[in-house]
Scaffold this motif. Structure first.
Motif, PDB file in Angstrom:
ATOM      1  N   TYR A 128     -41.337 -47.947  22.234  1.00 27.56           N
ATOM      2  CA  TYR A 128     -40.567 -48.087  22.835  1.00 27.56           C
ATOM      3  C   TYR A 128     -38.776 -48.958  22.736  1.00 27.56           C
ATOM      4  O   TYR A 128     -37.543 -47.807  23.843  1.00 27.56           O
ATOM      5  N   PHE A 129     -38.286 -48.888  21.224  1.00 21.69           N
ATOM      6  CA  PHE A 129     -37.278 -49.245  21.156  1.00 21.69           C
ATOM      7  C   PHE A 129     -36.001 -48.072  20.719  1.00 21.69           C
ATOM      8  O   PHE A 129     -35.451 -47.114  20.995  1.00 21.69           O
ATOM      9  N   GLY A 179     -25.713 -50.341  21.018  1.00 24.67           N
ATOM     10  CA  GLY A 179     -26.383 -49.592  19.753  1.00 24.67           C
ATOM     11  C   GLY A 179     -27.960 -50.484  20.089  1.00 24.67           C
ATOM     12  O   GLY A 179     -28.559 -49.776  19.170  1.00 24.67           O
ATOM     13  N   GLY A 180     -28.007 -51.326  21.028  1.00 24.99           N
ATOM     14  CA  GLY A 180     -29.514 -52.527  20.464  1.00 24.99           C
ATOM     15  C   GLY A 180     -30.026 -51.404  21.862  1.00 24.99           C
ATOM     16  O   GLY A 180     -29.145 -51.008  22.893  1.00 24.99           O
ATOM     17  N   VAL A 181     -30.637 -52.656  21.932  1.00 28.52           N
ATOM     18  CA  VAL A 181     -31.832 -52.774  23.214  1.00 28.52           C
ATOM     19  C   VAL A 181     -32.164 -53.579  23.691  1.00 28.52           C
ATOM     20  O   VAL A 181     -33.035 -54.866  23.413  1.00 28.52           O
ATOM     21  N   LEU A 182     -32.507 -53.711  24.523  1.00 20.65           N
ATOM     22  CA  LEU A 182     -32.890 -54.390  25.368  1.00 20.65           C
ATOM     23  C   LEU A 182     -34.483 -53.844  26.413  1.00 20.65           C
ATOM     24  O   LEU A 182     -34.539 -53.304  26.550  1.00 20.65           O
ATOM     25  N   ALA A 183     -36.017 -54.915  26.531  1.00 26.70           N
ATOM     26  CA  ALA A 183     -36.504 -54.496  26.364  1.00 26.70           C
ATOM     27  C   ALA A 183     -37.880 -56.078  26.826  1.00 26.70           C
ATOM     28  O   ALA A 183     -37.908 -56.777  27.050  1.00 26.70           O
ATOM     29  N   GLY A 184     -38.199 -55.489  27.653  1.00 28.81           N
ATOM     30  CA  GLY A 184     -39.676 -55.902  28.287  1.00 28.81           C
ATOM     31  C   GLY A 184     -40.697 -55.982  28.730  1.00 28.81           C
ATOM     32  O   GLY A 184     -40.753 -55.068  29.008  1.00 28.81           O
ATOM     33  N   ASP A 185     -41.436 -56.672  28.570  1.00 29.80           N
ATOM     34  CA  ASP A 185     -43.018 -55.968  28.975  1.00 29.80           C
ATOM     35  C   ASP A 185     -43.693 -56.347  30.683  1.00 29.80           C
ATOM     36  O   ASP A 185     -43.576 -58.360  30.738  1.00 29.80           O
ATOM     37  N   LEU A 186     -43.376 -55.872  31.071  1.00 29.64           N
ATOM     38  CA  LEU A 186     -44.668 -55.951  32.756  1.00 29.64           C
ATOM     39  C   LEU A 186     -45.880 -56.219  32.621  1.00 29.64           C
ATOM     40  O   LEU A 186     -46.961 -54.927  32.283  1.00 29.64           O
ATOM     41  N   SER A 187     -46.356 -57.253  32.794  1.00 30.57           N
ATOM     42  CA  SER A 187     -48.092 -57.370  32.990  1.00 30.57           C
ATOM     43  C   SER A 187     -48.385 -56.547  34.358  1.00 30.57           C
ATOM     44  O   SER A 187     -48.168 -56.901  35.108  1.00 30.57           O
ATOM     45  N   SER A 207     -37.330 -50.708  28.732  1.00 31.43           N
ATOM     46  CA  SER A 207     -36.589 -50.500  27.964  1.00 31.43           C
ATOM     47  C   SER A 207     -35.329 -50.460  27.939  1.00 31.43           C
ATOM     48  O   SER A 207     -34.825 -49.028  28.501  1.00 31.43           O
ATOM     49  N   ARG A 208     -33.968 -49.961  27.526  1.00 33.91           N
ATOM     50  CA  ARG A 208     -33.288 -49.593  27.259  1.00 33.91           C
ATOM     51  C   ARG A 208     -31.967 -49.741  26.593  1.00 33.91           C
ATOM     52  O   ARG A 208     -31.577 -51.084  26.065  1.00 33.91           O
ATOM     53  N   ARG A 222     -31.811 -42.217  24.938  1.00 32.01           N
ATOM     54  CA  ARG A 222     -31.845 -42.158  26.013  1.00 32.01           C
ATOM     55  C   ARG A 222     -30.908 -42.416  26.829  1.00 32.01           C
ATOM     56  O   ARG A 222     -30.595 -43.707  26.209  1.00 32.01           O
ATOM     57  N   GLU A 223     -30.304 -41.909  28.187  1.00 29.54           N
ATOM     58  CA  GLU A 223     -29.286 -42.774  28.777  1.00 29.54           C
ATOM     59  C   GLU A 223     -30.083 -43.701  29.765  1.00 29.54           C
ATOM     60  O   GLU A 223     -29.200 -44.172  30.066  1.00 29.54           O
ATOM     61  N   GLU A 224     -31.127 -42.759  30.399  1.00 29.74           N
ATOM     62  CA  GLU A 224     -32.073 -44.046  31.166  1.00 29.74           C
ATOM     63  C   GLU A 224     -32.474 -44.905  30.811  1.00 29.74           C
ATOM     64  O   GLU A 224     -33.312 -44.430  29.577  1.00 29.74           O
ATOM     65  N   THR A 225     -33.198 -45.248  31.258  1.00 25.37           N
ATOM     66  CA  THR A 225     -34.130 -46.466  31.626  1.00 25.37           C
ATOM     67  C   THR A 225     -35.689 -45.849  30.874  1.00 25.37           C
ATOM     68  O   THR A 225     -35.819 -45.267  31.369  1.00 25.37           O
ATOM     69  N   TYR A 226     -36.401 -46.357  30.282  1.00 30.56           N
ATOM     70  CA  TYR A 226     -37.203 -45.311  29.600  1.00 30.56           C
ATOM     71  C   TYR A 226     -38.921 -47.073  29.442  1.00 30.56           C
ATOM     72  O   TYR A 226     -38.862 -48.033  29.727  1.00 30.56           O
ATOM     73  N   VAL A 227     -39.755 -46.050  30.019  1.00 31.87           N
ATOM     74  CA  VAL A 227     -41.266 -47.113  30.483  1.00 31.87           C
ATOM     75  C   VAL A 227     -42.255 -46.425  30.179  1.00 31.87           C
ATOM     76  O   VAL A 227     -42.461 -45.067  30.251  1.00 31.87           O
TER      77      VAL A 227
END
Length: 85
Positions: free
Chosen positions: A35-36, A70-78, A64-65, A42-47
């Motif tokens: 995910y990182f 240059g960093g990444v924001l990520a979250g898990d969805l149950s 993640s996006r 990518r330019e778009e959000t990755y799932v």
């Protein structure tokens, strides 16, 4: 997650999942995580594809996006609640 893949903040956990998260957190190295790497390309959000989380042992996806620095924001969805219905 900073540009090198290091998690720079504590996890934010849904209160319904409190006690389930067994791994990770501030300081964890996420550089090798798909995910990182995918978000950085990518330019778009990755799932991600659905998987069983090592941290919570629940079925989930990671969203993640890439951030402007240059960093990444990520979250898990149950997905457990969706599967039960």
């Amino acid at each position: 997650i900073d540009a090198s893949g290091r998690q720079v903040h504590d996890n934010v956990i849904n209160p319904r999942c409190a006690g389930l998260i067994q791994t990770g957190g501030k300081g964890a190295n996420r550089a090798e995580k798909d995910y990182f790497q995918q978000a950085r390309l990518r330019e778009e959000t990755y799932v991600s594809l659905p998987y069983t989380s090592v941290a919570s042992r629940q079925l989930c996806v990671t969203v993640s996006r890439r951030l402007p620095d240059g960093g990444v924001l990520a979250g898990d969805l149950s997905l457990n609640d969706l599967v039960r219905r």
